[in-house]
Scaffold this active site. Sequence first.
Site, PDB file in Angstrom:
ATOM      1  N   PRO A   1       0.782  -1.242   0.000  1.00 29.50           N
ATOM      2  CG  PRO A   1       0.165  -0.832   2.223  1.00 29.50           C
ATOM      3  CD  PRO A   1       0.923  -1.804   1.355  1.00 29.50           C
ATOM      4  CB  CYS A   2       4.439   2.028  -0.110  1.00 34.03           C
ATOM      5  SG  CYS A   2       4.949   1.393  -1.710  1.00 34.03           S
TER       6      CYS A   2
END
Length: 281
Positions: free
Chosen positions: A230-231
């Site tokens: 999810p960065c």
Amino acid sequence: MAKLVNTLTQMSVKTLGQMKSTLKESKFLERGVLTPEEFVESGDLLVFKCPTWEWSGGDPDRRVKYLPEDKQFLISTGVPCLTRFDPGDRDNLGIEDEDGWLAVGEIRDESSDEIVDIDGEEVIDDIEGSESSEIPDMDSFSDDNLLEEDPAEAPFDPNAQFVRSRKYDLSITYDNFYQTPKLWLFGYGEDNNPLSTKEMYSDISDDHAKKTVTLDDHPHLGIPFAYIHPCKHAEVMKKFIDRIINKGKEPRADFYLLIFLKFLGAVIPTIAYDNTFDMDV
């Protein structure tokens, strides 16, 4: 070496996520992130718009205090996956090269330990410019209607290769470290036995398999799932928000998961979860 670095990074993010205080005030417009309360509101809208998704409380020993006991994560079970990913379909997905839909995560060059940062601009252009939707306007979210030949009208080919059907359980959790949703996948073969890691990677875009998609224990179930890192989610969502504002519209945090599932379709294009919901406001 790269695998060790990746493992240590995962452990660090987990620890920091547990120690990090939860977001109390909305930063949706400023940073493209969600508070736990906004995550729940967005999840409620997803369940309402698409009943194939539902809330789950998960393992009571793994629950987090900043989410309701019965709304720890979202899950959709038995999602069909009838074909394997074909690299020849990259153009249809709007994935052209390293500037395409690699934007949702960090791409690690197999030949080095360097993490390559990917810009999310092109994926927005691809989605916005397609016939499927006008995402910044949030006026519609219908998919492209691609014409396909009726298999019943095609001549029978005894040498045609039979493709085994698969199913996936998909779940969406709230990541306290990145303050965004996080998508998890668990696959089953035609015999209902769990898919191997190699088999699951064959259902993921080749630009993302082993790069933005990683294996780890599900935070609320305690068994290994694949997940999409999810960065970059907040960065991509922030670009959607800015474009919505520039068109004179008011972005809504509760639409977050509807858009989220749309842009992740390029990572798992053969897993047929419902992303055809109406987005009229």
